[in-house]
Design a protein around this motif. Structure first.
Motif, PDB file in Angstrom:
ATOM      1  N   GLY A  77       0.885  -1.313  -0.207  1.00 44.74           N
ATOM      2  CA  GLY A  77       0.046  -0.013   0.059  1.00 44.74           C
ATOM      3  C   GLY A  77       0.833   1.253  -0.139  1.00 44.74           C
ATOM      4  N   ASN A  78       0.380   2.252  -0.348  1.00 51.33           N
ATOM      5  CA  ASN A  78       0.926   3.479  -0.494  1.00 51.33           C
ATOM      6  C   ASN A  78       0.564   4.560   0.723  1.00 51.33           C
ATOM      7  OD1 ASN A  78      -1.226   4.729  -1.298  1.00 51.33           O
ATOM      8  ND2 ASN A  78      -0.837   4.708  -3.487  1.00 51.33           N
ATOM      9  N   HIS A  79      -0.002   4.109   1.643  1.00 48.50           N
ATOM     10  CA  HIS A  79      -0.527   5.028   2.775  1.00 48.50           C
ATOM     11  C   HIS A  79       0.798   5.609   3.490  1.00 48.50           C
ATOM     12  CE1 HIS A  79       0.589   1.895   5.610  1.00 48.50           C
ATOM     13  NE2 HIS A  79       0.024   0.923   4.659  1.00 48.50           N
ATOM     14  N   ALA A  80       0.716   6.681   3.940  1.00 44.09           N
ATOM     15  CA  ALA A  80       1.718   7.373   4.659  1.00 44.09           C
ATOM     16  C   ALA A  80       1.341   7.437   6.361  1.00 44.09           C
ATOM     17  CB  ALA A  80       1.908   8.890   4.289  1.00 44.09           C
ATOM     18  N   ALA A  81       0.107   7.698   6.532  1.00 41.26           N
ATOM     19  CA  ALA A  81      -0.371   7.688   7.855  1.00 41.26           C
ATOM     20  C   ALA A  81      -1.262   6.734   8.070  1.00 41.26           C
ATOM     21  CB  ALA A  81      -0.940   8.702   8.281  1.00 41.26           C
ATOM     22  N   PRO A  82      -1.339   6.084   9.470  1.00 38.27           N
ATOM     23  CA  PRO A  82      -2.218   5.103   9.789  1.00 38.27           C
ATOM     24  C   PRO A  82      -3.619   5.397   9.139  1.00 38.27           C
ATOM     25  CG  PRO A  82      -0.983   5.711  11.624  1.00 38.27           C
ATOM     26  CD  PRO A  82      -0.732   6.806  10.893  1.00 38.27           C
ATOM     27  N   VAL A  83      -4.513   4.053   8.961  1.00 43.33           N
ATOM     28  CA  VAL A  83      -5.747   4.500   8.264  1.00 43.33           C
ATOM     29  C   VAL A  83      -6.504   3.338   8.623  1.00 43.33           C
ATOM     30  CG1 VAL A  83      -4.970   3.364   6.217  1.00 43.33           C
ATOM     31  CG2 VAL A  83      -7.063   4.826   6.022  1.00 43.33           C
ATOM     32  N   LEU A  84      -7.774   3.283   8.836  1.00 39.00           N
ATOM     33  CA  LEU A  84      -8.760   2.364   9.160  1.00 39.00           C
ATOM     34  C   LEU A  84      -9.353   1.728   7.870  1.00 39.00           C
ATOM     35  CD1 LEU A  84      -9.947   1.017  11.569  1.00 39.00           C
ATOM     36  CD2 LEU A  84     -11.647   2.545  11.517  1.00 39.00           C
ATOM     37  N   LEU A  85      -9.340   0.533   7.706  1.00 46.55           N
ATOM     38  CA  LEU A  85     -10.053   0.042   6.414  1.00 46.55           C
ATOM     39  C   LEU A  85     -11.542   0.539   6.269  1.00 46.55           C
ATOM     40  CD1 LEU A  85      -7.174  -1.291   6.036  1.00 46.55           C
ATOM     41  CD2 LEU A  85      -8.374  -3.182   5.045  1.00 46.55           C
ATOM     42  N   SER A  86     -11.781   0.798   5.117  1.00 41.38           N
ATOM     43  CA  SER A  86     -13.604   0.955   4.929  1.00 41.38           C
ATOM     44  C   SER A  86     -14.005   0.084   3.770  1.00 41.38           C
ATOM     45  CB  SER A  86     -13.773   2.214   4.815  1.00 41.38           C
ATOM     46  OG  SER A  86     -13.228   2.973   3.328  1.00 41.38           O
ATOM     47  N   SER A  89     -11.845   0.998   0.528  1.00 38.47           N
ATOM     48  CA  SER A  89     -10.303   0.964   0.446  1.00 38.47           C
ATOM     49  C   SER A  89      -9.811   0.068  -0.654  1.00 38.47           C
ATOM     50  CB  SER A  89      -9.809   0.319   1.776  1.00 38.47           C
ATOM     51  OG  SER A  89     -10.022   0.967   2.994  1.00 38.47           O
ATOM     52  N   LEU A  90      -8.762   0.561  -1.256  1.00 37.16           N
ATOM     53  CA  LEU A  90      -8.358  -0.312  -2.700  1.00 37.16           C
ATOM     54  C   LEU A  90      -6.732  -0.992  -1.953  1.00 37.16           C
ATOM     55  CD1 LEU A  90      -8.824   2.723  -5.194  1.00 37.16           C
ATOM     56  CD2 LEU A  90     -10.042   0.394  -4.714  1.00 37.16           C
ATOM     57  N   PRO A  91      -6.605  -1.955  -2.691  1.00 41.97           N
ATOM     58  CA  PRO A  91      -5.166  -2.848  -2.454  1.00 41.97           C
ATOM     59  C   PRO A  91      -3.948  -1.922  -2.671  1.00 41.97           C
ATOM     60  CG  PRO A  91      -6.520  -3.894  -3.846  1.00 41.97           C
ATOM     61  CD  PRO A  91      -7.296  -2.876  -3.682  1.00 41.97           C
ATOM     62  N   LYS A  92      -4.009  -0.837  -3.579  1.00 43.65           N
ATOM     63  CA  LYS A  92      -3.053   0.079  -3.857  1.00 43.65           C
ATOM     64  C   LYS A  92      -2.808   0.987  -2.763  1.00 43.65           C
ATOM     65  CE  LYS A  92      -5.463   3.342  -6.746  1.00 43.65           C
ATOM     66  NZ  LYS A  92      -5.347   4.040  -8.001  1.00 43.65           N
ATOM     67  N   GLU A  93      -3.638   1.358  -1.963  1.00 43.73           N
ATOM     68  CA  GLU A  93      -3.824   2.250  -0.847  1.00 43.73           C
ATOM     69  C   GLU A  93      -3.224   1.440   0.475  1.00 43.73           C
ATOM     70  OE1 GLU A  93      -7.055   5.255  -2.367  1.00 43.73           O
ATOM     71  OE2 GLU A  93      -7.531   3.687  -1.022  1.00 43.73           O
ATOM     72  N   VAL A  94      -4.030   0.350   0.734  1.00 46.16           N
ATOM     73  CA  VAL A  94      -3.690  -0.214   2.195  1.00 46.16           C
ATOM     74  C   VAL A  94      -3.250  -1.773   2.069  1.00 46.16           C
ATOM     75  CG1 VAL A  94      -5.740   0.962   2.915  1.00 46.16           C
ATOM     76  CG2 VAL A  94      -6.124  -1.176   2.133  1.00 46.16           C
ATOM     77  N   GLY A  95      -2.842  -2.345   0.811  1.00 45.35           N
ATOM     78  CA  GLY A  95      -2.275  -3.680   0.847  1.00 45.35           C
ATOM     79  C   GLY A  95      -3.210  -4.609   0.560  1.00 45.35           C
ATOM     80  N   ASP A  96      -2.724  -5.923   0.164  1.00 44.63           N
ATOM     81  CA  ASP A  96      -3.753  -6.782  -0.378  1.00 44.63           C
ATOM     82  C   ASP A  96      -4.305  -7.629   0.717  1.00 44.63           C
ATOM     83  OD1 ASP A  96      -1.256  -7.884   0.171  1.00 44.63           O
ATOM     84  OD2 ASP A  96      -1.140  -8.612  -1.952  1.00 44.63           O
ATOM     85  N   GLU A  97      -3.388  -8.135   1.784  1.00 43.03           N
ATOM     86  CA  GLU A  97      -3.629  -8.928   2.952  1.00 43.03           C
ATOM     87  C   GLU A  97      -4.592  -8.330   3.983  1.00 43.03           C
ATOM     88  OE1 GLU A  97       0.158  -9.652   4.061  1.00 43.03           O
ATOM     89  OE2 GLU A  97       0.370 -11.378   2.667  1.00 43.03           O
ATOM     90  N   PRO A 107     -12.673  -5.200  12.358  1.00 44.29           N
ATOM     91  CA  PRO A 107     -12.024  -4.004  11.811  1.00 44.29           C
ATOM     92  C   PRO A 107     -10.542  -4.014  11.748  1.00 44.29           C
ATOM     93  CG  PRO A 107     -12.548  -4.025  14.237  1.00 44.29           C
ATOM     94  CD  PRO A 107     -13.249  -5.174  13.673  1.00 44.29           C
ATOM     95  N   VAL A 108      -9.912  -3.397  10.587  1.00 50.95           N
ATOM     96  CA  VAL A 108      -8.294  -3.713  10.374  1.00 50.95           C
ATOM     97  C   VAL A 108      -7.964  -2.282  10.305  1.00 50.95           C
ATOM     98  CG1 VAL A 108      -6.835  -4.519   8.876  1.00 50.95           C
ATOM     99  CG2 VAL A 108      -8.888  -5.747   9.293  1.00 50.95           C
ATOM    100  N   ALA A 109      -6.613  -1.847  10.992  1.00 49.29           N
ATOM    101  CA  ALA A 109      -5.933  -0.530  10.734  1.00 49.29           C
ATOM    102  C   ALA A 109      -4.508  -0.971  10.319  1.00 49.29           C
ATOM    103  CB  ALA A 109      -5.921   0.229  12.070  1.00 49.29           C
ATOM    104  N   VAL A 110      -4.174  -0.266   9.063  1.00 52.15           N
ATOM    105  CA  VAL A 110      -2.922  -0.299   8.546  1.00 52.15           C
ATOM    106  C   VAL A 110      -2.005   0.776   8.973  1.00 52.15           C
ATOM    107  CG1 VAL A 110      -3.807  -2.015   6.822  1.00 52.15           C
ATOM    108  CG2 VAL A 110      -3.344   0.340   6.392  1.00 52.15           C
ATOM    109  N   GLY A 111      -0.746   0.649   9.061  1.00 49.59           N
ATOM    110  CA  GLY A 111       0.272   1.648   8.994  1.00 49.59           C
ATOM    111  C   GLY A 111       1.634   1.228   9.370  1.00 49.59           C
ATOM    112  N   ARG A 112       2.652   1.795   8.860  1.00 51.31           N
ATOM    113  CA  ARG A 112       3.961   1.562   9.289  1.00 51.31           C
ATOM    114  C   ARG A 112       4.369   1.752  10.594  1.00 51.31           C
ATOM    115  NH1 ARG A 112       3.518   4.536   4.510  1.00 51.31           N
ATOM    116  NH2 ARG A 112       4.469   3.890   2.542  1.00 51.31           N
TER     117      ARG A 112
END
Length: 327
Positions: A77-86, A89-97, A107-112
């Motif tokens: 994903g290309n997100h820079a800040a933590p984000v909650l999936l909705s 949400s697209l794979p290119k933004e938050v990743g596939d898994e 509920p799922v949150a992604v972030g470096r």
């Protein structure tokens, strides 16, 4: 070549041990979240089955009435800040898994920064009583209550050496400090029975009926593909496992296309001469977002797998954390 890599391997081992040691000594402070955190990770590179395991645990915790959420790095994903999936949400933004895990309803949150992702998750979902992290065994800044390391039962730890001379991020001795080891397929490695090793859980992946990318068409058994021109396509950490599973089901693909893990699929990747293109559930998430032509989508079929654990890992986790069933 091995001799040339030895200094780099030694440096990698030193830096890895130093970083972990600084956290264990308290010189670098791990950040604790207000609910228990269970890390599901691995000491080696490549796919070992963490995502199917996480999905299985999510479903079992949900069935037990335990509100559970997930935090993930969101690789790809290309997100820079933590984000909650909705829903959008697209794979290119938050990743596939993460998107595959979110399909469970959790509920799922992604972030470096997994600490920040965890705080965001709890701010939006204060009802959660448990958090799973998909990967993150080496992300020591996030304090964890349990560590579960997943191994591929067939590949094990390879030559037992660290990067770049081998496949390991951390030495095999790291397994002595986790609370459980899950072996995906095959037999448990010999070192699993050595004194000081944590309990070992066996995991098997059971394939289901193949379903179309668009769920409006009924699912089909593997035998329905025996007379078709089939291409198997996978962009996962260990594509050979997927190809072997298809063969075990009696499907003989005319072509096997292996792409790098987290591959950025496009319509150009689809072979024109295949009646059916069989893919993993993880790859289906990305393909669904980029393949819009109805004819192309109709050729894509997904093989789901369900992880089964022996003994019951979900119940063991709840017992270790003293979490009562909600129902």
């Amino acid at each position: 070549m091995t001799a040339l890599l030895a200094p780099l391997e030694g440096l990698f081992a030193l830096l890895s041990a130093l970083r972990r040691g600084l956290y264990r000594a308290g010189l670098l402070r791990a950040q604790k979240l207000p609910v228990p955190v269970v890390v599901i990770g691995n000491i080696n590179v490549g796919g070992v089955g963490k995502t199917p395991l996480t999905l299985s645990l999510l479903r079992q915790f949900q069935a037990a009435g335990v509100p559970v959420g997930v935090i993930s790095r969101g690789y790809g994903g290309n997100h820079a800040a933590p984000v909650l999936l909705s829903r959008g949400s697209l794979p290119k933004e938050v990743g596939d898994e993460p998107l595959l895990l979110a399909a469970s309803g959790a509920p799922v949150a992604v972030g470096r920064d997994r600490v920040a992702a965890g705080r965001l998750l709890l701010a939006r979902h204060p009802e959660l009583r448990l958090i799973l992290t998909d990967d993150g065994l080496q992300h020591y800044r996030l304090a964890r209550d349990l560590e579960i390391a997943v191994l591929d039962g067939r590949r094990g730890v390879g030559n037992g050496r660290l990067l770049p001379g081998g496949p390991l991020r951390e030495p095999v001795s790291r397994l002595r400090s986790v609370q459980a080891v899950v072996v995906n397929g095959g037999g448990a490695p010999a070192f699993a029975s050595e004194p000081g090793m944590p309990p070992v859980f066996g995991m098997s992946l059971t394939p289901g009926r193949l379903h179309p990318l668009d769920l409006g068409t009924p699912s089909r058994p593997a035998s329905a593909f025996s007379t078709l021109r089939v291409t198997a396509m996978a962009g996962i950490g260990h594509p050979e496992r997927f190809f072997d599973t298809l063969k075990a089901l009696g499907i003989a693909p005319q072509r096997e296309l292996a792409f790098p893990d987290h591959h950025d699929f496009s319509a150009a990747d689809l072979p024109e001469d295949a009646d059916a293109i069989l893919v993993t559930a993880k790859d289906a998430v990305k393909l669904s977002a980029v393949i819009h032509d109805a004819t192309q989508r109709a050729r894509l079929w997904v093989l789901p797998v369900t992880a089964r654990l022996e003994p019951d890992l979900a119940d063991w986790i709840l017992t270790q954390l003293k979490i009562q069933h909600g129902r």
